[in-house]
Design an enzyme around this catalytic site. Structure first.
Site, PDB file in Angstrom:
ATOM      1  N   LYS A  57       0.566  -1.378  -0.337  1.00 18.30           N
ATOM      2  CA  LYS A  57      -0.094   0.017  -0.369  1.00 18.30           C
ATOM      3  C   LYS A  57       1.037   1.115   0.189  1.00 18.30           C
ATOM      4  O   LYS A  57       0.701   2.006  -0.802  1.00 18.30           O
ATOM      5  CB  LYS A  57      -0.745   0.203   1.060  1.00 18.30           C
ATOM      6  CG  LYS A  57      -2.262  -0.563   0.882  1.00 18.30           C
ATOM      7  CD  LYS A  57      -3.044  -0.899   2.218  1.00 18.30           C
ATOM      8  CE  LYS A  57      -4.001  -1.900   2.409  1.00 18.30           C
ATOM      9  NZ  LYS A  57      -4.844  -2.583   3.454  1.00 18.30           N
TER      10      LYS A  57
ATOM     11  N   LYS B  91     -10.537  -5.426  -3.582  1.00 18.29           N
ATOM     12  CA  LYS B  91     -11.206  -4.617  -4.442  1.00 18.29           C
ATOM     13  C   LYS B  91     -10.194  -3.301  -4.674  1.00 18.29           C
ATOM     14  O   LYS B  91     -10.536  -2.773  -5.366  1.00 18.29           O
ATOM     15  CB  LYS B  91     -11.847  -3.659  -2.550  1.00 18.29           C
ATOM     16  CG  LYS B  91     -12.790  -4.071  -2.353  1.00 18.29           C
ATOM     17  CD  LYS B  91     -13.196  -4.044  -0.939  1.00 18.29           C
ATOM     18  CE  LYS B  91     -13.032  -5.186   0.292  1.00 18.29           C
ATOM     19  NZ  LYS B  91     -13.502  -4.583   1.222  1.00 18.29           N
TER      20      LYS B  91
ATOM     21  N   LYS C 226      -4.450 -11.792  -6.758  1.00 15.21           N
ATOM     22  CA  LYS C 226      -5.035 -11.962  -5.758  1.00 15.21           C
ATOM     23  C   LYS C 226      -6.513 -11.401  -6.196  1.00 15.21           C
ATOM     24  O   LYS C 226      -6.984  -9.682  -6.047  1.00 15.21           O
ATOM     25  CB  LYS C 226      -5.529 -11.626  -4.224  1.00 15.21           C
ATOM     26  CG  LYS C 226      -5.659 -12.266  -2.956  1.00 15.21           C
ATOM     27  CD  LYS C 226      -5.068 -11.386  -1.838  1.00 15.21           C
ATOM     28  CE  LYS C 226      -5.678 -10.102  -1.745  1.00 15.21           C
ATOM     29  NZ  LYS C 226      -5.639  -9.135  -0.541  1.00 15.21           N
TER      30      LYS C 226
HETATM   31  P1  TYM Z   1     -10.373  -7.061   3.894  1.00 13.90           P
HETATM   32  O1  TYM Z   1     -11.531  -6.636   4.426  1.00 13.90           O
HETATM   33  O2  TYM Z   1      -9.642  -6.593   3.769  1.00 13.90           O
HETATM   34  O3  TYM Z   1     -10.990  -8.491   4.060  1.00 13.90           O
HETATM   35  C1  TYM Z   1     -12.117  -9.326   4.500  1.00 13.90           C
HETATM   36  C2  TYM Z   1     -11.473 -10.824   4.674  1.00 13.90           C
HETATM   37  O4  TYM Z   1     -12.056 -11.482   3.434  1.00 13.90           O
HETATM   38  C3  TYM Z   1     -10.206 -12.504   3.171  1.00 13.90           C
HETATM   39  N1  TYM Z   1     -10.266 -11.707   1.883  1.00 13.90           N
HETATM   40  C4  TYM Z   1      -9.855 -13.059   0.671  1.00 13.90           C
HETATM   41  N2  TYM Z   1      -9.740 -14.654   1.203  1.00 13.90           N
HETATM   42  C5  TYM Z   1      -9.688 -14.857   0.026  1.00 13.90           C
HETATM   43  N3  TYM Z   1      -9.174 -14.746  -1.319  1.00 13.90           N
HETATM   44  C6  TYM Z   1      -9.378 -13.855  -1.358  1.00 13.90           C
HETATM   45  N4  TYM Z   1      -9.065 -12.752  -2.891  1.00 13.90           N
HETATM   46  C7  TYM Z   1      -9.183 -12.552  -0.305  1.00 13.90           C
HETATM   47  N5  TYM Z   1      -9.803 -10.776  -0.301  1.00 13.90           N
HETATM   48  C8  TYM Z   1      -9.947 -10.519   0.628  1.00 13.90           C
HETATM   49  C9  TYM Z   1      -9.738 -11.838   3.956  1.00 13.90           C
HETATM   50  O5  TYM Z   1      -8.389 -12.060   4.343  1.00 13.90           O
HETATM   51  C10 TYM Z   1     -10.511 -11.442   4.899  1.00 13.90           C
HETATM   52  O6  TYM Z   1     -10.447 -11.797   5.603  1.00 13.90           O
HETATM   53  N6  TYM Z   1      -7.397  -6.688   7.670  1.00 13.90           N
HETATM   54  C11 TYM Z   1      -8.041  -7.721   7.485  1.00 13.90           C
HETATM   55  C12 TYM Z   1      -9.291  -6.656   8.175  1.00 13.90           C
HETATM   56  C13 TYM Z   1      -9.189  -7.362   9.898  1.00 13.90           C
HETATM   57  C14 TYM Z   1      -9.345  -8.216  11.062  1.00 13.90           C
HETATM   58  C15 TYM Z   1      -9.413  -8.200  12.153  1.00 13.90           C
HETATM   59  C16 TYM Z   1      -9.346  -8.918  10.145  1.00 13.90           C
HETATM   60  C17 TYM Z   1      -8.829  -5.973  10.759  1.00 13.90           C
HETATM   61  N7  TYM Z   1      -9.470  -6.041  12.116  1.00 13.90           N
HETATM   62  C18 TYM Z   1      -9.185  -8.483  12.787  1.00 13.90           C
HETATM   63  C19 TYM Z   1      -9.405 -10.727  10.947  1.00 13.90           C
HETATM   64  C20 TYM Z   1      -9.464 -10.282  12.178  1.00 13.90           C
HETATM   65  C21 TYM Z   1      -9.370  -7.834   6.347  1.00 13.90           C
HETATM   66  O7  TYM Z   1      -7.844  -7.586   5.794  1.00 13.90           O
HETATM   67  O8  TYM Z   1      -9.475  -6.667   5.951  1.00 13.90           O
END
Ligand code: TYM
Length: 334
Positions: free
Chosen positions: A115, A201, A198
């Site tokens: 990022k 968004k 991957k």
């Molecule tokens: P976010 O919103 O980016 O993603 C949410 C969840 O979706 C999973 N994910 C995927 N899994 C498989 N293939 C993909 N292409 C893919 N894209 C997204 C992410 O691994 C995630 O599980 N940092 C976290 C948000 C967060 C969080 C936490 C998670 C904040 N606090 C505490 C667990 C525990 C995130 O990336 O969100």
């Protein structure tokens, strides 16, 4: 497994990567653990992404993320579903954790590096982006969760969470468990429609969970084929096209195997496989879309569920925070 926590950012449309990598597991774990399953819409995390952050849209997206999760099968009457900013103890604990976390641990996080590289200069990189995984550690540890269902891209953040827990426990006495990631073995990393990166968004290579059917079909129609299959009569390798990766998520195993076999023998055209993929995907997603439509007519239900979720989350979070204040030696009033 006693207690689970996971989170999702309200940064735009929830896609099938989020669904398959995370939310689908949340639903299953929620069924097993009930109120001990905590799911959080992490709106403070969303603030760290200058490209996706929009003051006029944040509240709406937060609500929408909750609605989609409920539509996807999370039952807010069973699990604890809430919004991060409704439980201010998360940010409070995250401050304590920042004081225990070496800068080097944060600058080597690959998500930060990616990022930050996009933003370019240090002048443009908010300190919040660097602290992102510390707040994530606080989200998890404030509930003393032992299991965190996430996609593969979050493993490094989970490793840091364990380090923070160890460091805190070492300095102030045993307080936090070291939580383990829980991956969906069938879809730890869902590729995007480009077939390579991957699904994400920020890369614009997604299929939205609630996206218009026609638009989904257009995306599926254009999915890259096995690049070495030039003529229809050429044998194809199903492992070289994302069409079969997606098919394996949505279609029964026997159907996938049969189609793979035909594809290898050049007995089936890609367009036919894509049509089957579309059908199977829609069959899986349609109930989610219908529930989302119904929930839109009853926004009060979603809001009430979030407020009740925050109330429940806060009792647990406040108790941990009180324990932390005492352990680190802050002057307590009264
Ligand atoms: P976010 O919103 O980016 O993603 C949410 C969840 O979706 C999973 N994910 C995927 N899994 C498989 N293939 C993909 N292409 C893919 N894209 C997204 C992410 O691994 C995630 O599980 N940092 C976290 C948000 C967060 C969080 C936490 C998670 C904040 N606090 C505490 C667990 C525990 C995130 O990336 O969100």
């Amino acid at each position: 497994m006693k207690r689970v926590l996971s989170g999702i950012q309200p940064t735009g449309e929830i896609h099938i990567g989020n669904y398959l990598g995370a939310i689908k597991q949340w639903v299953e774990l929620g069924e097993r653990l009930g109120k001990e399953a905590f799911f959080c819409i992490v709106d403070y995390h969303a603030l760290t992404n200058p490209a996706a952050y929009d003051k006029d849209l944040l509240a709406q997206r937060t609500f929408e993320a909750a609605l989609v999760n409920i539509a996807a099968g999370l039952d807010p009457e069973k699990v604890t579903l809430f919004v991060q900013s409704h439980v201010p103890e998360h940010t409070e604990l995250s401050w304590v954790f920042t004081t225990l976390t070496p800068l080097g641990d944060l600058t080597r996080m690959t998500q930060f590096k990616d990022k930050a590289a996009k933003l370019g200069s240090n002048e443009l990189i908010g300190a919040g982006l660097l602290m992102y995984p510390v707040l994530q550690a606080a989200d998890i540890l404030i509930y003393k969760a032992d299991t965190v269902p996430v996609g593969e891209d979050q493993l490094q953040h989970l490793e840091l969470t364990r380090e923070i827990a160890r460091r805190f426990n070492g300095l102030f006495g045993e307080t936090f468990p070291e939580p383990q990631a829980f991956l969906n073995p069938e879809a730890p990393r869902v590729p995007g429609i480009d077939g390579r990166a991957k699904m994400s968004k920020s890369l614009g290579n997604t299929i939205g969970l609630l996206e218009d059917e026609r638009s989904i079909w257009e995306k599926i129609r254009h999915l890259p084929d096995d690049p070495q299959r030039i003529r229809l009569s050429d044998p194809g390798d199903p492992d070289r096209t994302v069409v079969f990766t997606y098919l394996s998520y949505f279609a029964p195993k026997e159907l996938v195997e049969a189609l793979k076999e035909e594809y290898r023998r050049a007995g089936v055209g890609t367009l036919v496989v894509k049509e089957i993929l579309f059908e199977q995907m829609m069959r899986a997603l349609r109930p989610i879309r219908e529930r989302a439509e119904a929930l839109r007519k009853d926004p009060g239900y979603v809001m009430d569920a979030l407020l009740e979720g925050a109330r429940r989350a806060r009792t647990v979070a406040a108790a941990t925070m009180e324990e932390v204040r005492e352990k680190v030696g802050l002057l307590r009033p009264g």
